[in-house]
Write a protein that holds these residues in place. Structure first.
Motif, short mmCIF file in Angstrom:
data_model
loop_
_atom_site.label_atom_id
_atom_site.label_comp_id
_atom_site.label_asym_id
_atom_site.label_seq_id
_atom_site.Cartn_x
_atom_site.Cartn_y
_atom_site.Cartn_z
N LEU A 50 48.75 43.33 25.21
CA LEU A 50 48.52 44.40 26.17
C LEU A 50 47.38 45.31 25.72
O LEU A 50 46.57 45.75 26.54
CB LEU A 50 49.80 45.21 26.40
CG LEU A 50 50.91 44.45 27.14
CD1 LEU A 50 52.18 45.28 27.17
CD2 LEU A 50 50.47 44.05 28.54
N ASP A 51 47.30 45.57 24.40
CA ASP A 51 46.18 46.37 23.87
C ASP A 51 44.85 45.66 24.10
O ASP A 51 43.86 46.31 24.48
CB ASP A 51 46.36 46.63 22.37
CG ASP A 51 47.44 47.66 22.09
OD1 ASP A 51 47.87 48.37 23.02
OD2 ASP A 51 47.86 47.75 20.90
N VAL A 52 44.81 44.37 23.86
CA VAL A 52 43.58 43.61 24.06
C VAL A 52 43.21 43.62 25.54
O VAL A 52 42.04 43.86 25.90
CB VAL A 52 43.73 42.16 23.54
CG1 VAL A 52 42.58 41.28 24.00
CG2 VAL A 52 43.84 42.14 22.03
N ARG A 53 44.19 43.40 26.39
CA ARG A 53 43.93 43.44 27.83
C ARG A 53 43.41 44.80 28.24
O ARG A 53 42.44 44.92 29.00
CB ARG A 53 45.17 43.10 28.63
CG ARG A 53 44.90 43.01 30.11
CD ARG A 53 46.19 43.09 30.93
NE ARG A 53 45.92 43.19 32.33
CZ ARG A 53 45.56 44.29 32.97
NH1 ARG A 53 45.38 45.41 32.31
NH2 ARG A 53 45.35 44.30 34.27
N SER A 60 41.86 47.01 26.39
CA SER A 60 40.52 47.27 25.86
C SER A 60 39.45 46.50 26.63
O SER A 60 38.28 46.89 26.62
CB SER A 60 40.46 46.92 24.37
OG SER A 60 40.58 45.52 24.20
N LEU A 61 39.83 45.42 27.29
CA LEU A 61 38.88 44.63 28.07
C LEU A 61 38.71 45.17 29.49
O LEU A 61 37.77 44.80 30.18
CB LEU A 61 39.31 43.18 28.14
CG LEU A 61 39.32 42.43 26.80
CD1 LEU A 61 39.86 41.02 26.99
CD2 LEU A 61 37.93 42.39 26.18
N SER A 62 39.62 46.04 29.90
CA SER A 62 39.54 46.62 31.24
C SER A 62 38.39 47.61 31.33
O SER A 62 38.10 48.35 30.39
CB SER A 62 40.84 47.34 31.59
OG SER A 62 41.90 46.42 31.59
N ILE A 63 37.79 47.65 32.48
CA ILE A 63 36.67 48.59 32.69
C ILE A 63 37.10 49.71 33.58
O ILE A 63 37.88 49.64 34.42
CB ILE A 63 35.45 47.86 33.27
CG1 ILE A 63 34.97 46.85 32.25
CG2 ILE A 63 34.36 48.83 33.64
CD1 ILE A 63 33.80 46.01 32.71
#
Length: 195
Positions: free
Chosen positions: A187-190, A192-195
């Protein structure tokens, strides 16, 4: 036209010969009869290691595989994966992870299973393991048959150290490799990839 057909067949032969070969890297088609030989060789190496251990130490083996080539080993049959194996992993003095030599990378699920049950793990070296765990503190690795036998002897005679390593491995699994920890990381990776 026949020359081009010959070239095409020759190219196809080399393509299959070099790209679809046995996982041990044998390229001499006269010496290798495919993956069947590779698996048989890996099985023989594992049998040799288990027999060597059985000559020096008390060894219990939980399996339903053919064990006729094994000597000096107590066969325990099969343990159920939901309640039997966790008890075996936790209560065994030493759990072995013998990854086939043909497997050049990756971490076996068995590693996480044993450590997650609080068991002491002695595994052959895989390049990813030092990246995932602190070797000698959370699990122990061996790099040869002699090293394996030496470490079995050492850890059978150093119970406190063995239990401490098992406890450290268990804590690492709980902190970093539990389903909750992995889900939080995803969830953290997702996020961090969100704009």
């Amino acid at each position: 036209f026949s020359f081009f057909l010959f070239l095409l067949l020759l190219l196809l032969f080399f393509f299959f010969f070099f790209f679809f070969q046995a996982e041990d890297g044998i390229r001499d088609f006269c010496l290798s009869r495919g993956l069947g030989d590779v698996y048989k060789r890996q099985e023989m190496e594992r049998i040799h290691l288990l027999n060597s251990i059985g000559e020096h130490f008390s060894l219990d083996l939980y399996t339903q595989s053919d064990t006729s080539p094994l000597k000096n080993i107590r066969l325990r049959g099969i343990a159920s994966s939901l309640d039997g194996m966790p008890k075996v992993f936790k209560c065994s003095k030493i759990n072995l992870n013998l990854t086939a030599k043909g497997i050049q990378s990756g971490a076996s699920l068995r590693i996480f299973d044993v450590l997650g049950c609080g068991g002491f793990l002695l595994s052959n070296y895989q390049s990813e393991l030092p990246q995932l765990f602190e070797v000698g503190r959370e699990l122990v690795l061996f790099d040869s048959e002699a090293d394996l036998l030496d470490k079995i002897s050492y850890y059978l005679h150093h119970e406190d150290e063995r239990r401490e390593i098992a406890a450290n491995g268990y804590q690492r699994i709980r902190q970093e490799y539990s389903y909750q920890a992995r889900l939080a990381l995803m969830l953290d990776v997702r996020h961090s990839l969100s704009i």
